[in-house]
Design a protein around this motif. Structure first.
Motif, PDB file in Angstrom:
ATOM      1  N   ASN A   1       0.807  -1.219   0.028  1.00 10.64           N
ATOM      2  CA  ASN A   1       0.081  -0.007  -0.081  1.00 10.64           C
ATOM      3  C   ASN A   1       0.906   1.140   0.281  1.00 10.64           C
ATOM      4  O   ASN A   1       2.075   1.028   0.564  1.00 10.64           O
ATOM      5  CB  ASN A   1      -1.089  -0.256   1.456  1.00 10.64           C
ATOM      6  CG  ASN A   1      -1.772  -1.039   1.473  1.00 10.64           C
ATOM      7  OD1 ASN A   1      -2.415  -1.246   0.276  1.00 10.64           O
ATOM      8  ND2 ASN A   1      -2.190  -1.409   2.526  1.00 10.64           N
ATOM      9  N   ALA A   2      -0.138   2.134  -0.337  1.00  5.81           N
ATOM     10  CA  ALA A   2       0.770   3.672  -0.480  1.00  5.81           C
ATOM     11  C   ALA A   2       1.336   4.550   0.825  1.00  5.81           C
ATOM     12  O   ALA A   2       0.805   4.156   1.635  1.00  5.81           O
ATOM     13  CB  ALA A   2       0.344   5.167  -0.600  1.00  5.81           C
ATOM     14  N   GLY A   3       2.777   4.464   0.486  1.00  2.00           N
ATOM     15  CA  GLY A   3       3.191   4.892   2.289  1.00  2.00           C
ATOM     16  C   GLY A   3       3.833   3.888   2.914  1.00  2.00           C
ATOM     17  O   GLY A   3       4.135   3.631   4.102  1.00  2.00           O
ATOM     18  N   GLU A   4       3.613   2.143   2.899  1.00  2.00           N
ATOM     19  CA  GLU A   4       3.784   1.500   3.423  1.00  2.00           C
ATOM     20  C   GLU A   4       5.168   0.342   2.780  1.00  2.00           C
ATOM     21  O   GLU A   4       5.217   0.997   1.697  1.00  2.00           O
ATOM     22  CB  GLU A   4       2.858   0.266   3.161  1.00  2.00           C
ATOM     23  CG  GLU A   4       1.946   0.779   4.706  1.00  2.00           C
ATOM     24  CD  GLU A   4       0.501  -0.135   4.138  1.00  2.00           C
ATOM     25  OE1 GLU A   4       0.900  -1.734   4.446  1.00  2.00           O
ATOM     26  OE2 GLU A   4      -0.891   0.031   5.041  1.00  2.00           O
ATOM     27  N   THR A   5       6.122  -0.342   3.576  1.00  2.00           N
ATOM     28  CA  THR A   5       6.460  -1.025   3.516  1.00  2.00           C
ATOM     29  C   THR A   5       6.461  -2.457   3.476  1.00  2.00           C
ATOM     30  O   THR A   5       6.103  -3.257   4.567  1.00  2.00           O
ATOM     31  CB  THR A   5       8.459  -0.930   3.997  1.00  2.00           C
ATOM     32  OG1 THR A   5       8.311   0.613   3.993  1.00  2.00           O
ATOM     33  CG2 THR A   5       9.299  -1.794   4.050  1.00  2.00           C
ATOM     34  N   GLY A   6       6.458  -3.674   2.024  1.00  2.00           N
ATOM     35  CA  GLY A   6       6.354  -4.760   1.729  1.00  2.00           C
ATOM     36  C   GLY A   6       7.079  -5.490   2.988  1.00  2.00           C
ATOM     37  O   GLY A   6       8.608  -5.113   2.748  1.00  2.00           O
TER      38      GLY A   6
END
Length: 231
Positions: free
Chosen positions: A63-68
């Motif tokens: 998701n936008a702004g997250e780190t996978g």
């Protein structure tokens, strides 16, 4: 309708600014579509485009702004990054002309075609299919889709990848050997494209290995960036 077991959920990707998600049908990937990458892999020239597929459930959706998070895959000691512009198909079709290709594009995203390079190279040496090097679990990280009318002039965008803050790959989408429209024309001659198809359009030069603990940050001008950590 009943099933012998509960079906898996539909793979989907978030769309910037919309509550609806983009349901994924197939993932097509274009091989050796930047000249300098083709050269670093031992090839030259504008060869006819070729394609391989990844299963839809190989996506890591960030998701936008997250780190996978991507688990380091089994059977390999040489996991490579390949940053790519992803084209999301909104309207299907067969034998689509390049001039009409833009009518079939829903949007764009940043993606990674992660590759078990040692397994791929071994299969190449043996003349065998190299799905094991490309189509493994978690091999297709992707960020949110930006609708085409919000993405700007994607053909002039810069594409780049940093690993732990150091630039590994940097080029321009304009350097694609087969541009987006030409790719759609060739691809739709071989398969009837469907709404929900994703096309990973190829990677520029600079591919290389990553290890556990590495942070990868992929970017394409005008799109939401993609960040993952190898675990």
């Amino acid at each position: 309708m009943s099933y012998v077991f509960k079906p898996a959920p539909i793979a989907s990707v978030p769309v910037l600014g919309k509550p609806e998600r983009f349901p994924v049908h197939r993932i097509y990937c274009v091989g050796r579509n930047y000249e300098d990458h083709a050269k670093e892999m031992g090839f030259t020239g504008r060869e006819p485009p070729f394609f391989f597929l990844k299963p839809a459930n190989s996506l890591i959706v960030v998701n936008a702004g997250e780190t996978g998070a991507m688990p380091y895959p089994s059977l390999t000691t040489n996991l490579h990054h390949e940053i790519e512009l992803v084209v999301a198909i909104g309207t299907g079709g067969k034998n689509i002309k390049a001039a009409d290709a833009h009518k079939h594009i829903y949007g764009y995203a940043v993606g990674l075609d992660m590759t078990r390079r040692d397994l791929q190279n071994e299969m190449k040496k043996q003349g065998r299919p190299w799905c094991i090097g490309k189509a493994f679990d978690h091999s297709a990280p992707i960020g949110p889709i930006t609708p085409a009318d919000q993405a700007g002039d994607i053909a002039k965008a810069e594409i780049s990848l940093q690993v732990n803050g150091q630039v590994r790959q940097r080029s321009q989408v304009s350097k694609l050997i087969w541009n987006i429209a030409e790719t759609i024309e060739h691809l739709s001659a071989a398969w009837e494209l469907q709404p929900g198809d994703l096309i990973y359009t190829g990677t520029p030069e600079g591919v290389g290995a990553v290890v556990k603990g590495d942070t990868l940050l992929g970017a394409v001008t005008g799109l939401e960036s993609l960040q993952i950590v190898i675990q």
